[in-house]
Design an enzyme around this catalytic site. Structure first.
Site, short mmCIF file in Angstrom:
data_model
loop_
_atom_site.label_atom_id
_atom_site.label_comp_id
_atom_site.label_asym_id
_atom_site.label_seq_id
_atom_site.Cartn_x
_atom_site.Cartn_y
_atom_site.Cartn_z
N ASP A 102 -12.40 7.13 7.35
CA ASP A 102 -10.96 7.43 7.36
C ASP A 102 -10.52 8.23 6.13
O ASP A 102 -11.10 8.10 5.06
CB ASP A 102 -10.19 6.10 7.40
N ASN A 135 -7.04 7.18 19.12
CA ASN A 135 -6.94 8.52 18.51
C ASN A 135 -6.53 9.61 19.50
O ASN A 135 -6.18 10.72 19.10
CB ASN A 135 -8.25 8.90 17.80
C1 IPE Z 1 -9.54 4.48 12.43
O1 IPE Z 1 -8.74 5.29 11.67
C2 IPE Z 1 -10.36 5.28 13.41
C3 IPE Z 1 -11.38 6.15 12.83
C4 IPE Z 1 -11.64 6.30 11.57
C5 IPE Z 1 -12.16 6.89 13.79
P1 IPE Z 1 -7.23 5.65 12.07
O2 IPE Z 1 -6.77 6.62 11.06
O3 IPE Z 1 -7.17 6.05 13.49
O4 IPE Z 1 -6.52 4.24 11.91
P2 IPE Z 1 -5.00 3.89 11.58
O5 IPE Z 1 -4.15 4.70 12.50
O6 IPE Z 1 -4.77 4.26 10.14
O7 IPE Z 1 -4.89 2.42 11.77
C1 IPE Z 2 -10.32 9.74 10.18
O1 IPE Z 2 -9.45 10.45 9.37
C2 IPE Z 2 -10.82 10.56 11.34
C3 IPE Z 2 -10.34 10.11 12.66
C4 IPE Z 2 -9.56 9.11 12.87
C5 IPE Z 2 -10.78 10.88 13.80
P1 IPE Z 2 -7.89 10.57 9.70
O2 IPE Z 2 -7.70 11.80 10.53
O3 IPE Z 2 -7.38 9.32 10.28
O4 IPE Z 2 -7.31 10.81 8.26
P2 IPE Z 2 -5.92 10.25 7.71
O5 IPE Z 2 -5.97 8.77 7.84
O6 IPE Z 2 -4.85 10.88 8.53
O7 IPE Z 2 -5.91 10.70 6.28
MG MG Z 3 -6.60 7.63 9.39
#
Ligand code: IPE
Ligand code: IPE
Ligand code: MG
Length: 239
Positions: free
Chosen positions: A20, A68
């Protein structure tokens, strides 16, 4: 940490990571979110290699959740493109990297090309040093519902009686099948929640939350998480 101390700390057999912070990494640099995902893919390559060096047997990574899909079409398409590129490269370099792949998640929602790449990667790799479990369109609740449905179907077909269900039998219906639960789950990016990751398997996992954003995640961060894991006192309900 002194090197001798580090040498004594065997890594866990199974490490899981919620990758993340890609979006925030990109935002900090005034780049599009997709650039963050590309940098995240680089971090994954780095860490998968390092896990192999350390002798970690299973590395489970959360790459795309069932939630997602709520993101913009542009971002989702960008992530899918990166995944395609990564898997093509991984298929090419499989012998060299000695990494085998499993996919956790409902792949039926992915494009046919991506599904085929997943299928090929999963079936081409018997001999390996490390098994990467790629969580794609994965949700912990979704996984449990799928497992419950599959068991119910086996009961309806007469394979099992409902009373035959034990924790171990139920676990065998999950995407993770027979592999051991992760001892350590790492979440970079500063968020302190599971976001629907490995709900069943994490019952006794040690969580390490870190402030680094995933694209900046380096071998030193993994060392730090493993060292923290070794400082924990795991009791499993005992004393
Ligand atoms: C969790 O991260 C999913 C992945 C890293 C693939 P998210 O960014 O989707 O989670 P939330 O929205 O912060 O809970
Ligand atoms: C994790 O990074 C990747 C996926 C969830 C696919 P994020 O895209 O959630 O990154 P932040 O949380 O917005 O910084
Ligand atoms: Mg995220």
């Amino acid at each position: 940490m002194a090197l001798s101390e580090k040498e004594n700390l065997a890594p866990p057999r199974h490490i899981a990571i919620i990758m993340d912070g890609n979006g925030r990494w990109a935002k900090q640099r005034g780049l599009p979110r997709t650039a963050g995902h590309a940098a995240g893919a680089e971090a994954f390559r780095r860490i998968a290699n390092y896990c192999r060096t350390l002798g970690v047997e299973y590395l489970t990574v959360y790459a795309f959740s069932t939630e997602n899909w709520k993101r913009s079409q542009e971002e989702v398409a960008g992530i899918m493109k990166l995944l395609r590129r990564y898997l093509e490269e991984a298929l090419r370099d499989m012998e060299k990297n000695r990494v085998c792949f499993r996919f956790f998640g409902d792949l039926s929602r992915l494009s046919p090309e991506l599904q085929k790449l997943c299928y090929d990667a999963q079936h081409r790799s018997e001999e390996y040093d490390v098994q990467v479990n790629f969580c794609l369109n994965y949700g912990g609740r979704d996984e449990i519902v799928h497992a419950a449905r599959a068991f119910a179907a086996d009961v309806a077909a007469g394979t099992y009686r409902p009373e035959a269900l034990t924790e171990a039998l139920f676990a065998s219906y999950l995407y993770s099948g027979e592999i051991p639960d992760p001892e350590l789950i790492i979440r970079p990016s500063g968020e302190k929640r599971t976001s629907n990751f490995l709900l069943w398997q994490s019952a006794y996992s040690e969580y390490v939350f870190m402030n680094v954003l995933w694209p900046d995640f380096a071998p030193e961060h993994l060392d730090e998480a493993i060292a923290e894991y070794h400082r924990r006192n795991r009791r499993f309900g005992g004393t």
